[in-house]
Design a protein around this motif. Structure first.
Motif, PDB file in Angstrom:
ATOM      1  N   ALA A 255       0.833  -1.197   0.000  1.00  0.00           N
ATOM      2  CA  ALA A 255       0.000   0.000   0.000  1.00  0.00           C
ATOM      3  C   ALA A 255       0.871   1.252   0.000  1.00  0.00           C
ATOM      4  N   LEU A 256       0.538   2.215  -0.859  1.00  0.00           N
ATOM      5  CA  LEU A 256       1.282   3.474  -0.867  1.00  0.00           C
ATOM      6  C   LEU A 256       0.853   4.380   0.280  1.00  0.00           C
ATOM      7  N   HIS A 257      -0.428   4.370   0.602  1.00  0.00           N
ATOM      8  CA  HIS A 257      -0.949   5.278   1.624  1.00  0.00           C
ATOM      9  C   HIS A 257      -0.849   4.693   3.026  1.00  0.00           C
ATOM     10  N   ASP A 258      -0.845   3.365   3.132  1.00  0.00           N
ATOM     11  CA  ASP A 258      -0.875   2.702   4.435  1.00  0.00           C
ATOM     12  C   ASP A 258       0.535   2.257   4.809  1.00  0.00           C
ATOM     13  N   ARG A 259       1.415   3.225   4.972  1.00  0.00           N
ATOM     14  CA  ARG A 259       2.830   2.978   5.273  1.00  0.00           C
ATOM     15  C   ARG A 259       3.428   4.193   5.952  1.00  0.00           C
TER      16      ARG A 259
ATOM     17  N   ARG B  26       1.926  -1.939   5.124  1.00  0.00           N
ATOM     18  CA  ARG B  26       1.003  -3.061   4.995  1.00  0.00           C
ATOM     19  C   ARG B  26       0.658  -3.275   3.521  1.00  0.00           C
ATOM     20  N   SER B  27       0.083  -4.412   3.229  1.00  0.00           N
ATOM     21  CA  SER B  27      -0.321  -4.710   1.861  1.00  0.00           C
ATOM     22  C   SER B  27      -1.664  -4.047   1.555  1.00  0.00           C
TER      23      SER B  27
ATOM     24  N   TRP C  99       2.399 -10.678   9.950  1.00  0.00           N
ATOM     25  CA  TRP C  99       0.990 -10.315   9.720  1.00  0.00           C
ATOM     26  C   TRP C  99       0.569  -9.253  10.730  1.00  0.00           C
ATOM     27  N   GLY C 100      -0.167  -8.242  10.253  1.00  0.00           N
ATOM     28  CA  GLY C 100      -0.603  -7.181  11.152  1.00  0.00           C
ATOM     29  C   GLY C 100      -1.992  -6.684  10.816  1.00  0.00           C
TER      30      GLY C 100
ATOM     31  N   TYR D  31      -6.203  -9.365   8.886  1.00  0.00           N
ATOM     32  CA  TYR D  31      -4.737  -9.310   8.881  1.00  0.00           C
ATOM     33  C   TYR D  31      -4.179  -9.016   7.493  1.00  0.00           C
ATOM     34  N   TYR D  32      -3.188  -8.134   7.462  1.00  0.00           N
ATOM     35  CA  TYR D  32      -2.489  -7.771   6.238  1.00  0.00           C
ATOM     36  C   TYR D  32      -1.070  -8.334   6.270  1.00  0.00           C
TER      37      TYR D  32
END
Length: 359
Positions: free
Chosen positions: A115-119, A142-143, A171-172, A292-293
């Protein structure tokens, strides 16, 4: 003319409250540039402005709001199946009013990527969104896709591990702290490169030998289905829309404390790790239920490439452990999101009808 939606283009991450209106190691990595996409002309309806902006091949804007400061941003696209869309498009009485969220839908990616935004913003993501390089202290990404039931698998290859760098991979859940290592809080379970330690809630325990540059790791999660749990994704059609660089996003406030209080152990659940195709045993059992991602956290400038399938380096693991590759989640999540949106539109048909015809 007053804009008919919130505009956050001049703020790197808009965090104000809005009203609820209706594989190779020799491969040279390329990183996205910082050029913004075209913006809509002033006064043009939002639907027109958004339609003129094309997404990059990987399906996400290069400039975007990051999930942070208690808010999350979910990329939206026009919903062609939304009721009364034609009446909305033809009406001039909507001018100057917020765009109803139910006219849009969550844009579900058609590939599993990082993910570009979820990092954490300091992490560098490659152009194909499958490789990440760290910087300085621990932080994570995260993915784009998550799982909440079943057996799922992905691989990660350590491309570079300079002296002093390290990784924690596993996994998170969505509320895990992006500016911390995976396993720092209750929302993550990780396997560390140094000494092979596994972490959850900042507590480490010995698990295996460590791993290093050139190793390919496997990550399997087993989440038995609970008959009383609804695994449909959230519909964001009742959330406010905000604009950032000519794209619309649903804005959602974090619910960290409520989620922490609701956490409960999922019986028979477990997480298993593999090193170069070799089973290393159960790392965690009876983990918390939830979504989970695949998640990667990096200390300093290590580089990791992920493989979400379908062509895995160690495909026999899927057969031997009867699990699915993360790539199988793509169509499944699209279907689930569609069902969730349809339920919302069906349950709120009367209110949406009033909103449209009693402007």
């Amino acid at each position: 003319m007053e804009n008919n939606h919130k505009n956050i283009e001049n703020d790197p991450v808009y965090t104000g409250k809005t009203s609820l209106s209706k594989n190779n190691r020799q491969y040279k990595r390329k990183y996205p540039n910082s050029e913004a996409g075209p913006t809509g002309k002033k006064g043009r309806p939002a639907s027109d402005a958004i339609a003129t902006v094309k997404l990059p091949p990987h399906g996400y804007p290069l400039e975007h709001p990051f999930n942070k400061d208690g808010y999350r941003y979910i990329l939206a696209e026009p919903d062609p199946h939304a009721p009364f869309r034609q009446e909305f498009d033809e009406s001039s009485d909507w001018a100057g009013k917020p765009i109803p969220g139910w006219l849009y839908r969550t844009l579900v990616p058609n590939s599993v990527l990082l993910a570009l935004h979820d990092r954490a913003p300091q992490l560098k993501i490659s152009e194909d969104r499958l490789t990440v390089t760290g910087e300085k202290g621990y932080c994570m990404v995260r993915s784009s896709h998550y799982v909440c039931r079943g057996k799922w698998y992905y691989e990660a290859t350590i491309e570079e591990m300079p002296e002093g760098s390290a990784t924690r991979i596993g996994w998170g859940q969505e509320y895990g702290n992006l500016q911390a290592p995976l396993g720092y809080d209750k929302f993550g379970y990780s396997w560390r490169s140094r000494k092979g330690t596994v972490f959850h809630e900042s507590r480490g325990k010995h698990y295996s030998e460590g791993y290093n540059e050139g190793d390919t790791l496997g990550f399997l999660i087993d989440l038995p289905e609970e008959s009383i749990v609804n695994c449909l994704p959230t519909t964001f059609k009742d959330r406010p829309l905000v604009k950032f660089k000519s794209h619309l996003y649903y804005e959602d406030k974090d619910k960290v404390q409520e989620t922490l209080k609701a956490l409960k152990v999922l019986p028979q659940s477990k997480i298993v790790f593999f090193k170069n195709g070799v089973y290393k045993g159960v790392a965690f059992s009876h983990i918390y239920s939830g979504s989970y991602y695949p998640t990667i956290s990096i200390h300093k400038n290590a580089t990791v490439t992920v493989n979400f399938g379908p062509k895995f380096k160690y495909p026999k693991i899927l057969k031997n452990f009867k699990c699915c590759g993360m790539n199988d989640r793509i169509e499944q999540l699209i279907s689930e999101q569609t069902v969730s949106d349809l339920l919302f539109l069906t349950e709120n048909d009367g209110r949406l009808r009033l909103d449209t015809f009693n402007i």
